[in-house]
Design a protein around this motif. Structure first.
Motif, PDB file in Angstrom:
ATOM      1  N   LEU A   1       0.883  -1.152   0.064  1.00  0.00           N
ATOM      2  CA  LEU A   1      -0.001   0.041  -0.023  1.00  0.00           C
ATOM      3  C   LEU A   1       0.873   1.275  -0.003  1.00  0.00           C
ATOM      4  CD1 LEU A   1      -2.786   1.315   0.268  1.00  0.00           C
ATOM      5  CD2 LEU A   1      -2.427   1.029   2.512  1.00  0.00           C
ATOM      6  N   ALA A   2       1.976   1.240   0.749  1.00  0.00           N
ATOM      7  CA  ALA A   2       2.802   2.323   0.978  1.00  0.00           C
ATOM      8  C   ALA A   2       3.414   2.658  -0.304  1.00  0.00           C
ATOM      9  CB  ALA A   2       3.844   2.201   1.961  1.00  0.00           C
ATOM     10  N   THR A   3       3.996   1.695  -1.260  1.00  0.00           N
ATOM     11  CA  THR A   3       4.274   1.666  -2.459  1.00  0.00           C
ATOM     12  C   THR A   3       3.724   2.234  -3.366  1.00  0.00           C
ATOM     13  OG1 THR A   3       5.979  -0.274  -1.881  1.00  0.00           O
ATOM     14  CG2 THR A   3       5.679   0.348  -4.203  1.00  0.00           C
ATOM     15  N   ARG A   4       2.320   1.789  -3.390  1.00  0.00           N
ATOM     16  CA  ARG A   4       1.339   2.482  -4.414  1.00  0.00           C
ATOM     17  C   ARG A   4       1.011   3.845  -4.047  1.00  0.00           C
ATOM     18  NH1 ARG A   4      -3.684  -1.107  -3.473  1.00  0.00           N
ATOM     19  NH2 ARG A   4      -4.790   0.813  -4.607  1.00  0.00           N
ATOM     20  N   LEU A   5       0.835   4.273  -2.745  1.00  0.00           N
ATOM     21  CA  LEU A   5       0.663   5.491  -2.489  1.00  0.00           C
ATOM     22  C   LEU A   5       1.771   6.492  -2.902  1.00  0.00           C
ATOM     23  CD1 LEU A   5      -1.016   5.312   0.990  1.00  0.00           C
ATOM     24  CD2 LEU A   5      -1.970   5.986  -0.997  1.00  0.00           C
ATOM     25  N   LYS A   6       3.004   5.962  -2.736  1.00  0.00           N
ATOM     26  CA  LYS A   6       4.364   6.889  -3.194  1.00  0.00           C
ATOM     27  C   LYS A   6       4.352   7.040  -4.619  1.00  0.00           C
ATOM     28  CE  LYS A   6       7.297   5.722   0.694  1.00  0.00           C
ATOM     29  NZ  LYS A   6       8.526   4.871   0.864  1.00  0.00           N
ATOM     30  N   THR A   7       3.855   6.172  -5.234  1.00  0.00           N
ATOM     31  CA  THR A   7       3.876   6.221  -7.031  1.00  0.00           C
ATOM     32  C   THR A   7       2.752   6.619  -7.687  1.00  0.00           C
ATOM     33  OG1 THR A   7       3.223   3.903  -7.130  1.00  0.00           O
ATOM     34  CG2 THR A   7       5.598   4.221  -6.995  1.00  0.00           C
TER      35      THR A   7
END
Length: 187
Positions: free
Chosen positions: A82-88
């Motif tokens: 989820l954190a990766t999706r939000l960052k990108t």
């Protein structure tokens, strides 16, 4: 009876009698006393049913203690994804930049955005609309002393980097520095 509603066979568990029914053994089946004397309702789940539910729902929920803390840490793999999706993810609405081809809707917006860099695009547009249309607006203002106040303004007169307006909090005309406005709402 609903699980967690604090009732055991019609008796409320709040107050001094907490856990007495379960400790004496005359509480409903499925209610058990913890070390602190609190009553937990197991809602008919036995360990076999919990294991079956965990398998069915991909591990299920972490086991709960009576004080609200968990025995297990939450799954970190899902949080990392989820954190990766939000960052990108692209920004929900790009900040206007006339030099990159994203224009402001009006000159007033561009001027306000230049002086009040801490405001979001939505706040800039709302303040610019209030100035252009002569509508009241509510702002969060931070004074030079650092104190924050919420003020409703009307009769706006825009004179960058200042905003002259009637302040309903002070019942007087006041001068506000655009760089000290930290939030804008409709009046």
């Amino acid at each position: 009876m609903e699980v967690g509603d604090g009732l055991v066979e019609g008796r409320h568990l709040a107050g001094g009698g907490r856990g007495e029914e379960a400790a004496r053994g005359d509480a409903e089946p499925g209610a058990e006393a913890s070390e602190g004397g609190e009553v937990r309702l197991s809602a008919g789940f036995d360990p076999g049913e919990r294991a079956e539910a965990d398998a069915r729902f991909g591990g299920g929920l972490p086991a709960r203690k009576t004080d609200g803390r968990t025995d297990q840490a939450p799954a970190t793999a899902d949080l990392r994804a989820l954190a990766t999706r939000l960052k990108t993810a692209p920004p929900a609405s790009p900040q206007p930049d006339p030099y990159n081809g994203i224009p402001f809707d009006s000159d007033t917006e561009e001027i306000i955005a230049g002086y009040a860099r801490q405001l979001s695009l939505t706040d800039v547009r709302q303040l610019a609309h209030a100035v252009s249309e002569g509508q009241p607006v509510t702002i969060e203002y931070v004074a030079a002393s650092g104190s924050r106040t919420i003020r409703t303004l009307s009769e706006l007169d825009f004179d960058p980097p200042y905003l002259h307006a009637w302040c309903h909090l002070r019942n007087d005309e006041r001068v506000f520095t655009l760089s000290r406005i930290h939030g804008v709402l409709p009046g």
